[in-house]
Design a protein around this motif. Sequence first.
Motif, PDB file in Angstrom:
ATOM      1  N   LEU A  56       5.465  54.048 -25.335  1.00  0.00           N
ATOM      2  CA  LEU A  56       6.002  55.186 -26.309  1.00  0.00           C
ATOM      3  C   LEU A  56       5.219  55.039 -27.517  1.00  0.00           C
ATOM      4  CD1 LEU A  56       9.603  54.503 -25.769  1.00  0.00           C
ATOM      5  CD2 LEU A  56       8.394  56.398 -24.670  1.00  0.00           C
ATOM      6  N   ASP A  57       4.886  56.185 -28.370  1.00  0.00           N
ATOM      7  CA  ASP A  57       4.472  56.134 -29.600  1.00  0.00           C
ATOM      8  C   ASP A  57       5.005  57.189 -30.539  1.00  0.00           C
ATOM      9  OD1 ASP A  57       1.719  54.403 -31.102  1.00  0.00           O
ATOM     10  OD2 ASP A  57       2.570  56.418 -32.000  1.00  0.00           O
ATOM     11  N   LYS A  58       5.408  57.015 -31.773  1.00  0.00           N
ATOM     12  CA  LYS A  58       5.986  57.761 -32.592  1.00  0.00           C
ATOM     13  C   LYS A  58       5.012  59.140 -32.999  1.00  0.00           C
ATOM     14  CE  LYS A  58       5.326  55.469 -36.860  1.00  0.00           C
ATOM     15  NZ  LYS A  58       4.444  56.336 -37.632  1.00  0.00           N
ATOM     16  N   THR A  65      -3.080  51.831 -37.277  1.00  0.00           N
ATOM     17  CA  THR A  65      -4.261  51.044 -38.015  1.00  0.00           C
ATOM     18  C   THR A  65      -5.574  51.218 -37.138  1.00  0.00           C
ATOM     19  OG1 THR A  65      -2.595  49.672 -38.738  1.00  0.00           O
ATOM     20  CG2 THR A  65      -4.796  48.850 -38.574  1.00  0.00           C
ATOM     21  N   THR A  66      -5.510  51.150 -35.740  1.00  0.00           N
ATOM     22  CA  THR A  66      -6.680  51.117 -34.778  1.00  0.00           C
ATOM     23  C   THR A  66      -7.827  52.138 -35.306  1.00  0.00           C
ATOM     24  OG1 THR A  66      -5.099  50.539 -33.081  1.00  0.00           O
ATOM     25  CG2 THR A  66      -7.104  51.268 -32.265  1.00  0.00           C
ATOM     26  N   SER A  67      -7.303  53.304 -35.637  1.00  0.00           N
ATOM     27  CA  SER A  67      -8.204  54.300 -35.861  1.00  0.00           C
ATOM     28  C   SER A  67      -9.017  54.029 -37.420  1.00  0.00           C
ATOM     29  CB  SER A  67      -7.452  55.638 -36.110  1.00  0.00           C
ATOM     30  OG  SER A  67      -7.144  56.337 -34.946  1.00  0.00           O
ATOM     31  N   ARG A  71     -14.482  49.202 -37.015  1.00  0.00           N
ATOM     32  CA  ARG A  71     -15.017  49.435 -35.495  1.00  0.00           C
ATOM     33  C   ARG A  71     -16.166  48.576 -35.064  1.00  0.00           C
ATOM     34  NH1 ARG A  71     -13.674  54.890 -34.887  1.00  0.00           N
ATOM     35  NH2 ARG A  71     -12.602  55.528 -36.744  1.00  0.00           N
ATOM     36  N   LEU A  72     -15.678  47.100 -35.701  1.00  0.00           N
ATOM     37  CA  LEU A  72     -16.787  46.033 -34.887  1.00  0.00           C
ATOM     38  C   LEU A  72     -15.934  45.253 -33.948  1.00  0.00           C
ATOM     39  CD1 LEU A  72     -18.185  44.796 -38.278  1.00  0.00           C
ATOM     40  CD2 LEU A  72     -19.315  46.339 -36.455  1.00  0.00           C
ATOM     41  N   ILE A  73     -16.845  45.016 -32.619  1.00  0.00           N
ATOM     42  CA  ILE A  73     -16.392  44.109 -31.970  1.00  0.00           C
ATOM     43  C   ILE A  73     -17.060  42.777 -32.210  1.00  0.00           C
ATOM     44  CG2 ILE A  73     -16.345  43.307 -29.322  1.00  0.00           C
ATOM     45  CD1 ILE A  73     -14.320  45.882 -30.323  1.00  0.00           C
ATOM     46  N   GLY A 385      -0.261  40.818 -35.875  1.00  0.00           N
ATOM     47  CA  GLY A 385      -1.673  40.380 -35.952  1.00  0.00           C
ATOM     48  C   GLY A 385      -2.684  41.104 -34.796  1.00  0.00           C
ATOM     49  N   GLY A 386      -3.723  40.501 -34.639  1.00  0.00           N
ATOM     50  CA  GLY A 386      -4.428  41.018 -33.583  1.00  0.00           C
ATOM     51  C   GLY A 386      -5.562  41.872 -33.833  1.00  0.00           C
ATOM     52  N   LYS A 387      -6.553  41.848 -33.343  1.00  0.00           N
ATOM     53  CA  LYS A 387      -7.888  42.437 -33.926  1.00  0.00           C
ATOM     54  C   LYS A 387      -8.225  43.560 -32.455  1.00  0.00           C
ATOM     55  CE  LYS A 387     -10.884  39.468 -34.344  1.00  0.00           C
ATOM     56  NZ  LYS A 387     -12.294  39.250 -34.775  1.00  0.00           N
ATOM     57  N   LEU A 388      -9.016  44.653 -32.809  1.00  0.00           N
ATOM     58  CA  LEU A 388      -9.513  45.375 -31.717  1.00  0.00           C
ATOM     59  C   LEU A 388     -10.098  44.335 -30.506  1.00  0.00           C
ATOM     60  CD1 LEU A 388     -11.508  48.086 -33.549  1.00  0.00           C
ATOM     61  CD2 LEU A 388      -9.349  48.409 -32.406  1.00  0.00           C
ATOM     62  N   THR A 389     -11.076  43.560 -31.345  1.00  0.00           N
ATOM     63  CA  THR A 389     -12.137  42.429 -30.415  1.00  0.00           C
ATOM     64  C   THR A 389     -11.165  41.804 -29.395  1.00  0.00           C
ATOM     65  OG1 THR A 389     -13.263  42.571 -32.368  1.00  0.00           O
ATOM     66  CG2 THR A 389     -13.801  40.780 -30.575  1.00  0.00           C
ATOM     67  N   THR A 390      -9.869  41.330 -29.907  1.00  0.00           N
ATOM     68  CA  THR A 390      -9.126  40.402 -29.136  1.00  0.00           C
ATOM     69  C   THR A 390      -7.917  41.058 -28.235  1.00  0.00           C
ATOM     70  OG1 THR A 390      -7.852  39.822 -30.999  1.00  0.00           O
ATOM     71  CG2 THR A 390      -9.537  38.163 -30.238  1.00  0.00           C
TER      72      THR A 390
HETATM   73  C1  FAD Z   1      -9.733  48.229 -42.589  1.00  0.00           C
HETATM   74  C2  FAD Z   1      -9.714  47.371 -41.415  1.00  0.00           C
HETATM   75  C3  FAD Z   1     -10.587  46.938 -40.801  1.00  0.00           C
HETATM   76  C4  FAD Z   1     -10.781  46.270 -39.608  1.00  0.00           C
HETATM   77  N1  FAD Z   1     -11.671  45.931 -38.982  1.00  0.00           N
HETATM   78  C5  FAD Z   1     -11.664  45.679 -37.634  1.00  0.00           C
HETATM   79  C6  FAD Z   1     -12.816  45.279 -36.845  1.00  0.00           C
HETATM   80  O1  FAD Z   1     -14.105  45.598 -37.324  1.00  0.00           O
HETATM   81  N2  FAD Z   1     -12.770  44.789 -35.812  1.00  0.00           N
HETATM   82  C7  FAD Z   1     -11.557  44.377 -35.233  1.00  0.00           C
HETATM   83  O2  FAD Z   1     -11.465  43.910 -34.088  1.00  0.00           O
HETATM   84  N3  FAD Z   1     -10.422  44.699 -35.779  1.00  0.00           N
HETATM   85  C8  FAD Z   1     -10.546  45.243 -37.091  1.00  0.00           C
HETATM   86  N4  FAD Z   1      -9.242  45.415 -37.630  1.00  0.00           N
HETATM   87  C9  FAD Z   1      -7.887  44.896 -37.018  1.00  0.00           C
HETATM   88  C10 FAD Z   1      -7.444  46.058 -36.059  1.00  0.00           C
HETATM   89  O3  FAD Z   1      -7.895  47.372 -36.318  1.00  0.00           O
HETATM   90  C11 FAD Z   1      -6.048  46.155 -36.073  1.00  0.00           C
HETATM   91  O4  FAD Z   1      -5.442  44.799 -36.080  1.00  0.00           O
HETATM   92  C12 FAD Z   1      -5.563  46.729 -34.712  1.00  0.00           C
HETATM   93  O5  FAD Z   1      -5.838  48.069 -34.751  1.00  0.00           O
HETATM   94  C13 FAD Z   1      -3.826  46.640 -34.613  1.00  0.00           C
HETATM   95  O6  FAD Z   1      -3.689  47.475 -33.511  1.00  0.00           O
HETATM   96  P1  FAD Z   1      -2.206  47.480 -33.194  1.00  0.00           P
HETATM   97  O7  FAD Z   1      -1.948  48.304 -31.765  1.00  0.00           O
HETATM   98  O8  FAD Z   1      -1.274  46.203 -33.116  1.00  0.00           O
HETATM   99  O9  FAD Z   1      -1.441  48.457 -34.335  1.00  0.00           O
HETATM  100  P2  FAD Z   1      -1.605  50.065 -34.495  1.00  0.00           P
HETATM  101  O10 FAD Z   1      -2.863  50.560 -34.182  1.00  0.00           O
HETATM  102  O11 FAD Z   1      -1.157  50.217 -36.022  1.00  0.00           O
HETATM  103  O12 FAD Z   1      -0.646  50.640 -33.395  1.00  0.00           O
HETATM  104  C14 FAD Z   1       0.706  50.594 -33.677  1.00  0.00           C
HETATM  105  C15 FAD Z   1       1.440  52.017 -33.226  1.00  0.00           C
HETATM  106  O13 FAD Z   1       2.828  51.926 -33.132  1.00  0.00           O
HETATM  107  C16 FAD Z   1       3.293  53.006 -33.603  1.00  0.00           C
HETATM  108  N5  FAD Z   1       4.670  53.219 -34.009  1.00  0.00           N
HETATM  109  C17 FAD Z   1       5.213  52.474 -35.069  1.00  0.00           C
HETATM  110  N6  FAD Z   1       6.709  52.528 -35.088  1.00  0.00           N
HETATM  111  C18 FAD Z   1       6.892  53.095 -33.930  1.00  0.00           C
HETATM  112  C19 FAD Z   1       8.237  53.496 -33.530  1.00  0.00           C
HETATM  113  N7  FAD Z   1       9.414  53.542 -34.253  1.00  0.00           N
HETATM  114  N8  FAD Z   1       8.417  54.293 -32.278  1.00  0.00           N
HETATM  115  C20 FAD Z   1       7.204  54.356 -31.574  1.00  0.00           C
HETATM  116  N9  FAD Z   1       5.863  54.146 -31.981  1.00  0.00           N
HETATM  117  C21 FAD Z   1       5.843  53.362 -33.392  1.00  0.00           C
HETATM  118  C22 FAD Z   1       2.214  53.855 -34.552  1.00  0.00           C
HETATM  119  O14 FAD Z   1       2.445  55.236 -34.504  1.00  0.00           O
HETATM  120  C23 FAD Z   1       0.890  53.112 -33.948  1.00  0.00           C
HETATM  121  O15 FAD Z   1       0.437  54.047 -33.221  1.00  0.00           O
HETATM  122  C24 FAD Z   1      -9.358  46.148 -38.910  1.00  0.00           C
HETATM  123  C25 FAD Z   1      -8.109  46.519 -39.493  1.00  0.00           C
HETATM  124  C26 FAD Z   1      -8.246  47.146 -40.641  1.00  0.00           C
HETATM  125  C27 FAD Z   1      -7.042  47.821 -41.540  1.00  0.00           C
END
Ligand code: FAD
Length: 562
Positions: A56-58, A65-67, A71-73, A385-390
Amino acid sequence: MRAYKARGRFLKRQMMRRIPQDISGTAFDVIVIGAGINGACIARDAATRGLRVLLLDKGDLSCGTTSWSTRLIHGGLRYLEHGELGLVRESLRERETLLRIAPHLVRPLPLLLPIYEGARRGPLTIRAGMLAYDLLSPGKTLPRHRMLSRAEALQHTPVLEAKGLRGAALFHDAQVEYAERLVFENALSALRRGARILTYARVERLLSERGRVAGVEFTDLLGGGGRHTAHAPLVVNVAGPWVDEVLAGAGDAGGVEKLIGGTKGSHIVVASFPGAPETALYIEAQADARPFFIIPWDEKLLVGTTDEMFTGDLERVEAGTAEIEYLIGETNRAIPSARLTRASVLYAYAGVRPLPFIRAREEGGITRRHFIRESRFGGLFSIVGGKLTTSRSLSEQAVEMLFERLERRVPACTTARELLPGAATAAGEGFHAYAESFPSWSGLPAKSSSRLLKIYGTRAEEVCRLAAEHAELREPISEETGSIGAEVVFAFRHELAETLGDCLLRRTLVGLDSSAGTDAVESAARLSRKFLGWDKRRAACEVEDYLRYVERFHVKKTEARL
Ligand SMILES: Cc1cc2nc3c(=O)[nH]c(=O)nc-3n(C[C@H](O)[C@H](O)[C@H](O)COP(=O)(O)OP(=O)(O)OC[C@H]3O[C@@H](n4cnc5c(N)ncnc54)[C@H](O)[C@@H]3O)c2cc1C
């Protein structure tokens, strides 16, 4: 949003339900909250190993954050400074995995790291870091690093500031130009293994029974705001920076401890200029000695990032004036001929890293490792926490915990071996061989066919089949990107897009062009009316919402100090 209401009315008229009627009666094994990279990967792994999954996503897939990343791996050269050898090793291993399972989306990226007199990190430190980086990735397919003399560095990238330059290191990492597509392909892989995915479904509350999690209550944000329930003995809270908000919906059972201490990172996007570097630069900023990137990306340059504590509104995270000026100033210092001003910035974006909450610590020093926290509410896990990469390795660990809690035998994980959907070829010839033959039979102009390959991989074929149905679907909707009309229809029919924003920003990626997609939004709306049956009102509301949304990316040129 007006488009949400228009969408609700539209569904009502068509007598369509957005949320399947059987959702509350279905016995899921696990509900995943959040469809960013980590949620999508967990859904893929769990579904692949046979669990019944609801994701589910809101908002839309990858709308958090992912967008908004760099954008590096990457292994994270900088994490070596903080002694995070385990994280670097894991990241480097995952970099290889992603290059293998998603070659259409993840590509090798050469980087040049110039070394200047007086910099915090001198040649010996850089050399030691480079050696460690190579040693921590045995058997890698990317070339090893090379140290360059001052003359070699200037020959390699002549636009570099020459004053004080001592030399450089040339090394490789990888880039995922469209992280949004990586999320989509993980979600698609999950769907193909039977997962259910609902976007615009906001989790409001966690349901419990006898001290254990039993499911969630969520609101359908697009279909008129109705409340629904879904049931499962396990819930994974992968809501990124919203993790604590989701836990607040669990009452006391969620725990009182704050898990996330988000830091904001901003980027600017500028047009490429004559002599712009063809190799990405990784440079120590003069202002604060933080390393930052100048990266060729999507035919433009992506510059970032910053790192500052964030406690504001997560629904509206924007790059601040000081951050933009810092990135412009440091780029001009590194490449004096760039002469960037605020007017050069096409747009800027910012995101919040869902890092662990730590009292009083320098932002850059907070660990980038991930943690899987189990709440005292049995069956509820939160990802910190967590990165795109991992994201893939994180999901492997999380799914193993899920099986343990279900007291079931843990099946082998296959996500490191199985190609993502856009990498798979029917004849098994491999993506790169497929990519060579695709332009000739696609019948599309070279720009459009190479764009399709970059976005959809081998699924570009499906877009071509759709394009063959009508001449208008073969026409570009954006001159700059070469994206074609069929992609709009494809996004809604086959890729879970619900709004024009989903379509432009996270499926076709036209929304990342120089105008943030404003050049294409009217065409996309027109095609949606013609091929998807949208009424005039819905199309108008969608356009209006889109334009309002992307306003946040525009940098006010009039405040120019630079
Ligand atoms: C500036 C910046 C640069 C970065 N650069 C890199 C990089 O180069 N390489 C790398 O590996 N990583 C990078 N990262 C880290 C990486 O982007 C993030 O750690 C990762 O995208 C987190 O993903 P996520 O799925 O945990 O969170 P998110 O992408 O934030 O996803 C969480 C989702 O939960 C949903 N949600 C929230 N509340 C609710 C709710 N109540 N009900 C349903 N859905 C909900 C949101 O809508 C969202 O889609 C970077 C991060 C930042 C901010």
